[in-house]
Design an enzyme around this catalytic site. Structure first.
Site, PDB file in Angstrom:
ATOM      1  N   LYS A  18      77.015  34.435  61.699  1.00  0.00           N
ATOM      2  CA  LYS A  18      75.695  34.279  61.086  1.00  0.00           C
ATOM      3  C   LYS A  18      75.528  32.830  60.693  1.00  0.00           C
ATOM      4  O   LYS A  18      76.504  32.138  60.420  1.00  0.00           O
ATOM      5  CB  LYS A  18      75.585  35.149  59.828  1.00  0.00           C
ATOM      6  CG  LYS A  18      74.160  35.493  59.464  1.00  0.00           C
ATOM      7  CD  LYS A  18      73.642  36.557  60.390  1.00  0.00           C
ATOM      8  CE  LYS A  18      72.361  37.166  59.939  1.00  0.00           C
ATOM      9  NZ  LYS A  18      72.179  38.483  60.576  1.00  0.00           N
TER      10      LYS A  18
HETATM   11  N1  GLU Z   1      69.622  38.759  63.365  1.00  0.00           N
HETATM   12  C1  GLU Z   1      69.755  39.991  64.048  1.00  0.00           C
HETATM   13  C2  GLU Z   1      70.728  40.915  63.344  1.00  0.00           C
HETATM   14  O1  GLU Z   1      70.987  40.782  62.177  1.00  0.00           O
HETATM   15  C3  GLU Z   1      70.037  39.825  65.520  1.00  0.00           C
HETATM   16  C4  GLU Z   1      71.321  39.149  65.856  1.00  0.00           C
HETATM   17  C5  GLU Z   1      71.453  38.831  67.341  1.00  0.00           C
HETATM   18  O2  GLU Z   1      70.634  39.293  68.125  1.00  0.00           O
HETATM   19  O3  GLU Z   1      72.383  38.107  67.678  1.00  0.00           O
HETATM   20  O4  GLU Z   1      71.203  41.861  63.918  1.00  0.00           O
END
Ligand code: GLU
Length: 429
Positions: free
Chosen positions: A119
């Site tokens: 993240k």
């Molecule tokens: N931000 C999204 C999540 O929390 C998508 C993450 C992604 O597609 O890599 O799942």
């Protein structure tokens, strides 16, 4: 001699811990102890494998220079390259990003996409930035982390406060730095530059798919239910729209400022038009106003908290009257609240399952970019539907077999997969 605590100290002693990383660790602890996992593996899983903090200057439109702080945390790469969103949010800090990176590891493992979790974030308020300030901030942040990410290493995507345009700037900055176009370096891009059909609706659509599976427990169909959705962005807004399209009665929605309630059902397309036009629901003409906390307390069949963390806590969990809570956001329910919901027979579909449609279609986008071969929206949606429905069934079967709730069942599957990958690969050197 007995010591009497002052009343306010007694209160402090029971204040709930809302630190997202502590809560993520405590969810891991429960899964590890239920699985009887090797303590050495537990130790590895507690820590992010790598993390980077950057402080970088951005020239504002006024010519003033502001220094922003950004993070990228890679929790675990035993099952593949790291994957996870980038959020732009005013209060985000290192612990939040570490917690969310860990959740991504479990989410990718549960849905069986070949990624570990990551993240990223920049602490900023995107609503106060102009478009060109946002672009400069995004490009500078990308160049600061350019050697930390990449298609085989760590692939960012949109999250709170970011969108397809942000990903287009990230892709362009990364590609400029590398001297060639690298579409697979981020997902959630616009379709015209290597994004996938169906990606922008994927998280919301996945929420509806798992809800539909859960409703079978009560022999109910989407057309029989009332729904309340907290959050009207790319997750909540899309979920509300698809619930509405599929015949559910969406009685309440809220964005960061306003909530709207109509027991007869809201006209979701007109609310979406209003949000697209004004950036908020303030000028919508339907329904009555409702606070976003009050929305959580409505007596509905399905409640979708799709805004931010820590919305259902020990202080309001006993007021939840929904039959099913579907976690659209990451970490909207604290561990203490989880237990209260369970005692009150509220059926909860946990975040790592409920909102996994986004990363599933991100995986499809990455595969399409690596192959330079693209699929139709219908192909994307039906492959995602299979993965989400099967994952739901697997979690439900585990919950029934082990006699545990849906969150723990999802963790048991996910943590076991990551632990197996770690053991099979062994410890280097
Ligand atoms: N931000 C999204 C999540 O929390 C998508 C993450 C992604 O597609 O890599 O799942």
């Amino acid at each position: 001699m007995s010591i009497t605590m002052e009343p306010n100290l007694q209160l402090n002693a029971v204040v709930e811990n809302l630190n997202p990383f502590d809560n993520a660790l405590s969810q891991l602890d429960v899964a590890v102890s239920h699985l009887g996992l090797d303590p050495n593996i537990h130790e590895i899983l507690k820590y992010p494998q790598s993390q980077m903090t950057v402080h970088f200057p951005v020239k504002m439109d006024s010519e003033i220079i502001r220094v922003y702080t950004g993070y990228r945390v890679q929790h675990n790469r035993s099952r593949g390259p790291c994957k996870g969103g980038i959020r732009f949010s005013p209060n985000v800090d290192e612990d939040e990003v570490k917690a969310l990176a860990m959740l991504m590891t479990w989410k990718c493992a549960l849905l069986n996409v070949p990624f570990g979790g990551a993240k990223g974030a920049v602490t900023c308020d995107p609503r106060t930035l102009s478009l060109s300030e946002t672009e400069r901030l995004t490009r500078r942040f990308t160049s600061e982390i350019i050697n930390f990410i990449g298609p085989e290493v760590d692939i960012p995507a949109p999250d709170m406060g970011t969108n397809a345009q942000t990903m287009a700037w990230m892709m362009d900055t990364y590609s400029m730095g590398k001297g060639r176009t690298v579409p697979a370096c981020v997902t959630g891009k616009p379709v015209s530059i290597g994004g996938s059909e169906g990606r922008s609706d994927a998280t919301g659509r996945g929420i509806v798919f798992v809800t539909r599976e859960a409703l079978k427990e009560w022999k109910m169909d989407i057309t029989d239910i009332t729904v309340a959705v907290q959050g009207f962005g790319n997750v909540g807004g899309v979920a509300a729209r698809i619930f509405h399209e599929m015949g559910a009665k969406v009685v309440a929605v809220s964005d960061a400022v306003n909530g709207i309630y109509d027991p007869k059902g809201l006209d979701i397309p007109s609310l979406i038009a209003c949000a697209n036009r004004d950036g908020s629901l303030t000028n919508s003409r339907t329904g009555e106003p409702i606070g976003s906390k009050e929305l959580l307390e409505l007596k509905v069949d399905v409640l979708v908290p799709a805004a931010i963390e820590n919305q259902i806590t020990e202080s309001n969990a006993h007021t939840i009257k929904a039959r099913v809570v579907v976690e659209g956001a990451n970490g909207p329910t604290t561990p203490g609240a989880d237990q209260i919901l369970r005692e009150n027979d509220v059926f909860l579909i946990p975040d790592i399952l409920a909102n996994g449609g986004g990363v599933v279609v991100s995986y499809f986008e990455w595969v399409q970019d690596l192959q330079f071969f693209f699929w139709s929206e219908q192909q994307v949606n039906s492959k995602m539907e299979d993965i989400m429905t099967n994952a739901y069934r697997e979690v439900r079967a585990t919950a029934l077999h082990e006699g545990v709730n849906m969150r723990l069942a999802a963790y048991l599957i996910a943590v076991r997969r990551v632990s197996d990958a770690t053991s099979l690969r062994g410890i280097y050197p």
